[in-house]
Design an enzyme around this catalytic site. Structure first.
Site, PDB file in Angstrom:
ATOM      1  N   GLY A   1       0.859  -1.184   0.000  1.00  0.00           N
ATOM      2  CA  GLY A   1       0.000   0.000   0.000  1.00  0.00           C
ATOM      3  C   GLY A   1       0.889   1.225   0.000  1.00  0.00           C
TER       4      GLY A   1
ATOM      5  N   TYR B   1      -0.047   7.634  15.380  1.00  0.00           N
ATOM      6  CA  TYR B   1       1.104   6.747  15.577  1.00  0.00           C
ATOM      7  C   TYR B   1       2.437   7.470  15.735  1.00  0.00           C
ATOM      8  CZ  TYR B   1      -1.636   4.218  11.835  1.00  0.00           C
ATOM      9  OH  TYR B   1      -2.560   3.682  10.995  1.00  0.00           O
TER      10      TYR B   1
ATOM     11  N   CYS C   1      -8.845  21.708  17.492  1.00  0.00           N
ATOM     12  CA  CYS C   1      -8.877  21.998  18.927  1.00  0.00           C
ATOM     13  C   CYS C   1      -8.404  20.794  19.729  1.00  0.00           C
ATOM     14  CB  CYS C   1     -10.282  22.408  19.319  1.00  0.00           C
ATOM     15  SG  CYS C   1     -10.829  23.832  18.384  1.00  0.00           S
TER      16      CYS C   1
ATOM     17  N   TYR D   1      -2.477   6.820   3.553  1.00  0.00           N
ATOM     18  CA  TYR D   1      -3.179   6.947   4.838  1.00  0.00           C
ATOM     19  C   TYR D   1      -3.326   8.395   5.285  1.00  0.00           C
ATOM     20  CZ  TYR D   1      -2.065   2.022   4.670  1.00  0.00           C
ATOM     21  OH  TYR D   1      -1.942   0.732   4.259  1.00  0.00           O
TER      22      TYR D   1
HETATM   23  C1  LIG Z   1      -2.822  -2.524   5.545  1.00  0.00           C
HETATM   24  C2  LIG Z   1      -2.655  -3.763   4.787  1.00  0.00           C
HETATM   25  C3  LIG Z   1      -1.853  -3.782   3.646  1.00  0.00           C
HETATM   26  C4  LIG Z   1      -1.043  -2.604   3.181  1.00  0.00           C
HETATM   27  O1  LIG Z   1      -0.147  -2.172   4.154  1.00  0.00           O
HETATM   28  P1  LIG Z   1       1.001  -1.111   3.762  1.00  0.00           P
HETATM   29  O2  LIG Z   1       1.729  -0.920   5.030  1.00  0.00           O
HETATM   30  O3  LIG Z   1       0.318   0.107   3.302  1.00  0.00           O
HETATM   31  O4  LIG Z   1       1.804  -1.738   2.690  1.00  0.00           O
HETATM   32  C5  LIG Z   1      -1.804  -4.949   2.918  1.00  0.00           C
HETATM   33  N1  LIG Z   1      -2.497  -6.045   3.300  1.00  0.00           N
HETATM   34  C6  LIG Z   1      -3.274  -6.051   4.406  1.00  0.00           C
HETATM   35  C7  LIG Z   1      -4.008  -7.273   4.761  1.00  0.00           C
HETATM   36  C8  LIG Z   1      -3.363  -4.925   5.192  1.00  0.00           C
HETATM   37  O5  LIG Z   1      -4.107  -4.941   6.290  1.00  0.00           O
END
Ligand SMILES: *Cc1c(COP(=O)(O)O)cnc(C)c1O
Length: 478
Positions: free
Chosen positions: A300, A342, A391, A420
């Site tokens: 991702g 985080y 706030c 994100y």
């Molecule tokens: C969040 C997630 C991803 C992607 O995570 P990244 O850190 O953005 O690469 C892929 N597979 C699953 C099952 C996830 O929960």
């Protein structure tokens, strides 16, 4: 801050991304503004495709883009063009993929609490795979498969892959760890739940068990968790074969490939992960005699993060002598909740003054911008805290960043915000969500319009009895 992707500093000292002056972008489209560097997004897609398309994977490999990191109709189209598949986790993400015309036979459906309605819709749409997280989901899957309803071609069995927890405790933030035994995700191998689920799926005539999945965590900088998870999955598969005769077609190792948000992060190339995963599986293939499975990965952030920039306008500046100077921008935790959620660390520069402090002596040979503290005839860099406008005292975007002293009206560009940020955005304090623009080779396209104040109340309904009281009060006041 390190320049990456297509970012450059123009002759006028402004930050440019995708061949477009970001100061002009801020002026024309307003701030806060999410800017997506199309070329960089595509490069990241290609790097994963190439790394996972080689002969390292005799049964092939599939790269899924994790839609939860960045999603819009235009993003779906680019992902499709680049030949990646899509990992969705909700009916809303699925709907977006459908609306974009994304091929459903390249959609994989994740999530630890899918509803019956979502499962039915995904089944009707003909998605590639249900990534089953738990036993409850197996109950829900009985509906569509048994009735044989729907428009799926080759009607009948529902293709499922089981998400298991391999018992790997990745070295990352607790909130993005998912592979350890004590997790809300997946079927536990150690406790026997995974084996029970495999047997149930194999016994169900309407389900077609394709493989095993795990996702050990996010923002990982070493190959060990992936190699380790691959070995655990292959060992588990060997055990399943011994007991049932079933062999997996595919092993999915999830996402989580780390990216460089700031100086402290040293990400590996997709190649390195591909080699380590191939080696680990190859070793188990020789040990167990299982056939080499198709390999799936689900990046991702590694695809989207470095493609994104957020532009803000600097407003109030509060100096507490001897303590700290707060520089407030016109967005914050509403458009980027990750620092508050985080303690995520970001880098930034003043987009309209990026040339002021170009520092050719940045570490690692990278192109850096902004006060790296080396001085050398540049404008003196001081340290500031960038806050949002919400706030909440926790609404701090960047702690202690070196910048030339900002003044109201400066444009702050925060880098690496493609993942994100927009997908986690909120309307806290009734801040309308920013627009998103796609930039490439000097061209700008708005791919998400800025929310309006009217949008904020568009779904609200005032009960008749409350309306009457208000008009009665007005009447008596008049
Ligand atoms: C969040 C997630 C991803 C992607 O995570 P990244 O850190 O953005 O690469 C892929 N597979 C699953 C099952 C996830 O929960």
């Amino acid at each position: 801050m390190e320049l990456h992707g297509t970012a450059t500093i123009s002759a006028n000292g402004h930050l440019a991304v995708g061949g477009v002056d970001t100061v002009t972008l801020a002026r024309e489209y307003g701030t806060p503004l999410w800017v997506i560097d199309e070329e960089q997004f595509r490069r990241n897609c290609r790097a994963f495709r190439q790394a996972f398309s080689s002969d390292l994977f005799p049964a092939g490999a599939v790269v899924l883009f994790a839609a939860k990191s960045l999603l819009a109709l235009a993003i779906c189209r680019i992902v499709e063009e680049e030949g990646l598949s899509l990992d969705v986790v909700s009916g809303g993400e699925l709907h977006t993929a459908l609306a974009a015309g994304f091929p459903m036979d390249r959609v994989y459906f994740h999530g630890n609490n899918k509803t019956q309605a979502e499962i039915d819709e995904a089944y009707q749409a003909g998605i590639a795979r249900f990534m089953v997280d738990n036993l409850h989901e197996l109950d829900l899957l009985e509906g569509p498969g048994r009735t044989g309803s729907g428009t799926r071609s080759g009607a009948g069995r529902v293709p499922v892959t089981l998400r298991v927890t391999p018992g790997i405790d990745a070295d990352t933030h607790d909130y993005v760890k998912t592979g350890q035994q004590d997790s809300k995700f997946g079927l536990d191998i150690a406790g026997g739940q995974a084996m029970g689920a495999v047997k149930r799926v194999l016994d169900a005539p309407h389900l077609d068990l394709k493989g095993l999945h795990c996702h050990v965590g996010s923002q990982l900088f070493t190959t060990e968790p992936y190699a380790g998870a691959a070995e655990v999955l292959m060992d588990f598969a060997a055990e399943v074969r011994r007991r049932t005769g079933w062999v997996p077609e595919e092993i999915d190792l999830g996402g989580g490939f780390g990216v460089r948000y700031s100086n402290g992060d040293a990400p590996l190339e997709p190649e390195a992960f591909a080699r380590a995963i191939s080696r680990a599986i190859g070793k188990k293939v020789s040990e167990t005699g299982l056939p080499f499975p198709r390999v799936i990965v689900e990046p991702g952030r590694a695809i989207s993060a470095t493609a994104g920039w957020t532009l803000y306008t600097v407003g109030s500046i509060k100096e507490i002598p001897g303590i700290r100077t707060y520089v407030a921008v016109d967005g914050g935790m509403t458009d980027n909740p990750r620092p508050a959620l985080y303690q995520a660390v970001y880098e930034a520069c003043l987009a309209n003054r990026a040339g002021e402090t170009v520092d050719g002596r940045g570490t690692g040979g990278g192109r850096t911008v902004g006060g790296s503290g080396t001085g050398g005839g540049h404008a003196a860099a001081e340290v500031f805290t960038i806050t949002g406008r919400c706030c909440e005292s926790g609404d701090i975007l960047i702690h202690d960043i070196a910048l030339p002293r900002p003044v109201p009206g400066d444009i702050l560009a925060v880098s690496c915000t493609g993942a994100y940020n927009s997908t986690m955005a909120s309307n806290y304090n009734r801040l309308p969500r920013p627009a998103m623009v796609l930039v490439n080779r000097g061209q700008v396209d708005v791919i998400v319009e800025r929310e309006t104040y009217d949008d904020l109340v568009a779904r609200e309904r005032l009960p008749v009895r409350l309306r009457r009281r208000a008009s009665a009060r007005r009447a008596s006041a008049g």
